[in-house]
Structures are given as structure tokens and as C-alpha cells.
Design an enzyme around this catalytic site. Structure first.
Site, short mmCIF file in Angstrom:
data_model
loop_
_atom_site.label_atom_id
_atom_site.label_comp_id
_atom_site.label_asym_id
_atom_site.label_seq_id
_atom_site.Cartn_x
_atom_site.Cartn_y
_atom_site.Cartn_z
N LYS A 150 42.84 51.34 44.19
CA LYS A 150 42.38 51.59 42.67
C LYS A 150 43.70 51.40 41.95
CE LYS A 150 45.22 54.63 42.04
NZ LYS A 150 47.02 54.06 42.41
N TYR A 235 43.91 60.40 40.85
CA TYR A 235 43.86 60.81 41.24
C TYR A 235 43.65 62.23 40.67
CZ TYR A 235 46.16 58.19 44.82
OH TYR A 235 46.84 57.12 45.62
P1 NAD Z 1 53.15 46.41 45.34
O1 NAD Z 1 54.04 45.52 44.43
O2 NAD Z 1 54.74 47.35 46.83
O3 NAD Z 1 52.89 45.25 46.12
C1 NAD Z 1 52.29 44.73 44.99
C2 NAD Z 1 52.09 43.10 46.03
O4 NAD Z 1 51.34 42.40 44.87
C3 NAD Z 1 53.06 42.29 47.04
O5 NAD Z 1 52.55 41.98 47.61
C4 NAD Z 1 53.43 41.49 45.34
O6 NAD Z 1 54.57 40.31 45.86
C5 NAD Z 1 52.07 41.11 44.85
N1 NAD Z 1 51.74 40.08 43.94
C6 NAD Z 1 51.40 39.25 43.32
N2 NAD Z 1 51.25 38.98 42.37
C7 NAD Z 1 51.96 39.62 41.17
C8 NAD Z 1 53.51 39.72 40.27
N3 NAD Z 1 52.78 39.54 38.69
N4 NAD Z 1 53.74 41.19 40.89
C9 NAD Z 1 53.95 41.88 41.16
N5 NAD Z 1 53.69 41.61 42.49
C10 NAD Z 1 52.25 40.10 42.32
O7 NAD Z 1 52.35 47.22 45.19
P2 NAD Z 1 51.75 48.39 45.91
O8 NAD Z 1 52.55 49.65 45.85
O9 NAD Z 1 51.55 48.25 47.14
O10 NAD Z 1 50.34 48.85 45.28
C11 NAD Z 1 49.51 47.86 45.35
C12 NAD Z 1 48.70 47.92 45.01
O11 NAD Z 1 48.06 49.15 45.39
C13 NAD Z 1 47.80 48.36 42.98
O12 NAD Z 1 46.94 48.69 42.34
C14 NAD Z 1 48.47 50.06 43.43
O13 NAD Z 1 47.62 51.38 42.87
C15 NAD Z 1 47.50 50.37 44.72
N6 NAD Z 1 48.04 51.98 45.89
C16 NAD Z 1 46.99 52.86 46.30
C17 NAD Z 1 47.90 53.83 46.71
C18 NAD Z 1 46.79 54.07 47.31
O14 NAD Z 1 46.98 55.87 47.76
N7 NAD Z 1 45.03 54.37 47.45
C19 NAD Z 1 49.20 53.85 47.22
C20 NAD Z 1 50.36 52.98 46.26
C21 NAD Z 1 49.88 51.97 46.16
#
Ligand code: NAD
Length: 379
Positions: A150, A235
Site C-alpha cells: 500500500k 490506514y
Molecule cells: P525503503 O525506502 O526502506 O525501501 C524501498 C526499496 O526500494 C529499497 O530497496 C530501495 O533500494 C528501493 N528503491 C528502488 N528505487 C528507488 C528509488 N528511486 N528511491 C528509493 N528507493 C528505491 O521503503 P519501505 O519503508 O520498505 O517501503 C516500501 C513500500 O512498502 C512502500 O510502498 C511503503 O508504503 C510500503 N510499506 C508498507 C508498510 C506496511 O505496514 N504495510 C510499512 C512500511 C512500508
């Protein structure tokens, strides 16, 4: 200063089960995040029954939540990573005690060749929001089923495109609304629906935390789609819908940024919005990237009140009606992934398909329009 991690893991002190105790280690540094996963090196008959998952994006959510959950999944196992930084893979394999020979590694350029990899049944998109549509589309066209994080995408147009690709390819698309698989939220739905406390009349939700990193992709409009509303406000939007089992008919909203704050040039800081539902129910919700970590939901019914705080965290959610209700704390990611594996294995439609993500995105677009124009926006 509370971080996003604090927001999600707050109040993790209420831990009832072994899984919960295991997850407590995730409140803090990444180094503490991993439970002791079972090695997946031996292709046991159990392993062969499990569907193969490719994880796209090795960021905080993948490392802190999804990989520990996969290690305890009953119907799902990791078979591939897709990453723009292949150097991230070896330490991750080591950390989770995974056999390099059983986990294939792809990058964003050769991603489409997963089509030729029979070890991958399902692709889990865990990338910045602005990349969800493209990477979902490519996975579906490669013949894989997709679980997408999401918010589903950056716009309703992108959501519709993703749904259409799933339809054309005949593959399943589910949006990762993990809270639907969480027992406290399921209990709250039951209490709202069984009539014992009357009908819900008012729902109040708050989802806030301090986003301190000025370079975070969450502050980049192209990568994030929006600010706190799309990231954590979603949420509250989703909760008002699953608790009430109604769809909103109109929305009003206010959006603010702290003057001169360099973080909020491209995306908004704080949003407060009100959703009106057909039964007369009103939901007042907030989301912010610049306020103390808060994660709560209050439901005022005709004859009672339900309080949840935290309401939608990874772990440690609570429920009072008004007495505290104790339920087991499940690993939402494990249950959600196994649920989707089951949907794929048994050809069932998931309960949060693309249409569920599209509906939240319709509401998000209406909230932005209401905030921009100061008008009531009809849905
Ligand atoms: P994060 O920044 O920790 O990780 C993002 C990933 O994308 C990394 O592996 C990064 O290398 C990659 N990536 C590829 N291209 C990129 C760019 N141009 N810029 C930045 N990163 C890039 O993010 P996250 O917190 O893991 O979030 C990822 C997804 O998960 C999002 O859509 C977020 O909304 C979702 N999320 C959901 C929950 C949940 O509880 N369901 C919690 C956190 C995040």
C-alpha cells in the site's frame, strides 16, 4: 524523536504470544530485527508444497518484517530477490540463513526474465509507491501473481491500469492490507457489525510520526505520490471502510505545511479530513509527518465506545470496549502471505484485490481535491 518505526511498533509492550515476543526485537535497530529463521536450504517436501515468492525491493519493510515473516510461513517461501543493488543480497542471505542456491537474484533490467523462472509463483512489490504500477504490470505480464504494498499506486489511473493488466493476464492481484489479517481489527469489525453496541456513529483515527530525513523518497512527489495521507493516513481511510462496511459519499479536508520547512516542498505535511457515509456515520481522521508518533482509532457507537491504541501497528495492537480485550498477536505479514498463497493455490479471489486499493486511492484523490478547493467533494 519518534520515527516511522516507532509509529508502527509503538506500544509493543503488550505482547501475548511467542510470535509477539519474537517481534519485539524489531522495535529498534535493524540488527535486532531478525528472529531466528529456520534455514530454508533443504528442499523438504514441506518446502516443495510452499509457493515461491520473489521480493522486489530490499528496504526496511522487506528486511524488518517480510523476511522474518517468510521464515515462519507455512505456505510461502522465498525463491528470489529483485534489487537495484545486488550487493545487498549476500548479507541478507547470511542474516536470514538462506541458501544462495535456492534464492535467485534479478535486477530491474532483467526483471522481466522472471517469466522463465518456475520457482517464482508470486511477486511481492515492496518499492516506493511511484514504482508500484510499473513493477506490478511487468510481473503480471511475466505470468506471476502479485501482492503489492500500500498505497496501491500514485493515482486512480495507475490503479485501473494494474487491475486491467491482471484481468488480461488472468493473474491475481492483491493489495497488502495486512491489518485485515490482524485479530484486534477483526474483533473491532465484529463489535461494529454485531449490533450489541448499536451502530457506529463516529470514527476518529490518527496516524502520525516524525519523518526527519529530508532526502527520503517519501518526500518526493514522483516516488511517493503524496505525503503522510498516502503513507499512513491510508490506514485510517481503510479502517473506516472495513469497520463500517460502508463506502463514503463525500469528504471535506484541510491540508497544512509548516512554513519554510524544507521537507514539505513536494508533498504535504498534515491532513485532517472528514468522511460522510450513507448511514450518517462520520469519520474524522488525521495524518502527519511532523507530529509525535500516534496510531489510534476510536469508534463511538450508539450504545458504546471502542478504543484501539495502537490500532494498526505491526504488533501490540490493543482494544477496549471499554474493558481491555485480550487476543493473540499474530504476525500479520506471515498470515497475509500465506493467505495469498492459498488464494493462488486454490484459485480464490483475495479479499483485498486491486479494487480495494483503487477505492482508497479514489478517496485519497477526493481528500486532496477537498483540501485544495476547500469544497465538499462528492464520491
Ligand atoms: P525503503 O525506502 O526502506 O525501501 C524501498 C526499496 O526500494 C529499497 O530497496 C530501495 O533500494 C528501493 N528503491 C528502488 N528505487 C528507488 C528509488 N528511486 N528511491 C528509493 N528507493 C528505491 O521503503 P519501505 O519503508 O520498505 O517501503 C516500501 C513500500 O512498502 C512502500 O510502498 C511503503 O508504503 C510500503 N510499506 C508498507 C508498510 C506496511 O505496514 N504495510 C510499512 C512500511 C512500508
Amino acid at each position: 524523536m519518534p520515527t516511522r518505526r516507532d509509529f508502527l511498533a509503538s506500544a509493543a509492550t503488550v505482547l501475548a504470544t511467542g510470535v509477539a515476543a519474537q517481534m519485539l526485537g524489531q522495535h529498534g535497530s535493524q540488527a535486532q530485527a531478525a528472529p531466528s529463521p529456520q534455514p530454508t536450504t533443504q528442499p523438504t517436501s514441506d518446502n516443495q508444497k510452499k509457493l515461491g515468492w520473489a521480493i522486489v525491493g530490499i528496504g526496511k519493510l522487506t528486511d524488518g518484517q517480510i523476511l522474518p515473516a517468510l521464515a515462519i510461513c507455512k505456505q510461502s517461501r522465498l525463491t528470489a530477490f529483485v534489487s537495484g543493488h545486488p550487493a545487498k543480497v549476500p548479507p541478507i542471505l547470511k542474516k536470514y540463513n538462506l541458501d544462495p542456491n535456492s534464492v535467485h537474484v534479478y535486477n530491474y533490467d532483467n526483471y522481466d526474465t522472471i517469466a522463465n523462472d518456475p520457482s517464482i509463483d508470486i511477486v511481492y512489490i515492496v518499492l516506493p509507491n511511484g514504482m508500484h504500477a510499473e513493477y506490478t504490470d511487468r510481473a503480471l505480464k511475466a505470468g506471476k501473481h502479485v501482492l503489492c504494498e500500500k498505497p496501491m499506486a500514485n493515482s486512480t489511473d495507475e490503479c485501473r491500469q494494474m487491475i486491467e493488466t491482471a484481468r488480461i493476464t488472468g493473474k491475481k492481484l492483491m493489495i497488502a492490507y495486512r491489518v485485515h489479517h490482524e485479530l484486534y481489527n477483526q474483533k473491532a469489525i465484529e463489535l461494529c457489525q454485531n449490533g450489541k453496541l448499536g451502530k457506529p456513529r463516529l470514527i476518529i483515527t490518527d496516524h502520525t510520526f516524525h519523518l526527519g530525513d529530508v532526502n527520503a523518497w517519501r518526500l518526493n512527489k514522483k516516488l511517493a505520490g503524496g505525503g503522510a495521507l498516502v503513507d499512513v493516513g491510508i490506514y485510517g481511510i481503510n479502517a473506516t471502510r472495513y469497520l463500517s462496511r460502508e463506502e463514503p459519499i463525500s469528504v471535506t479536508a484541510q491540508i497544512t505545511e509548516t512554513p519554510m520547512d524544507p521537507r514539505f516542498v513536494e508533498v504535504e505535511e498534515s491532513t485532517a479530513w472528514t468522511l460522510k457515509f450513507p448511514s450518517g456515520l462520520l469519520a474524522n481522521c488525521t495524518a502527519s509527518y511532523n507530529a509525535k508518533g500516534t496510531n489510534r482509532c476510536r469508534i463511538i457507537l450508539e450504545d458504546g465506545m471502542i478504543d484501539m491504541e495502537p490500532a494498526t501497528a505491526y504488533m501490540g495492537n490493543t482494544l477496549r470496549d471499554p474493558k481491555p480485550i485480550d487476543l493473540p498477536h499474530v504476525n500479520q505479514f506471515q498470515v497475509m502471505m500465506d493467505y495469498f498463497s492459498d488464494c493462488v493455490a486454490n484459485n480464490k479471489t483475495p479479499d483485498t484485490p486491486g479494487e480495494e486499493g483503487l477505492q482508497d486511492m479514489r478517496i485519497i484523490e477526493a481528500i486532496y481535491e477537498a483540501g485544495r478547493t476547500g469544497r465538499v467533494v462528492l464520491l
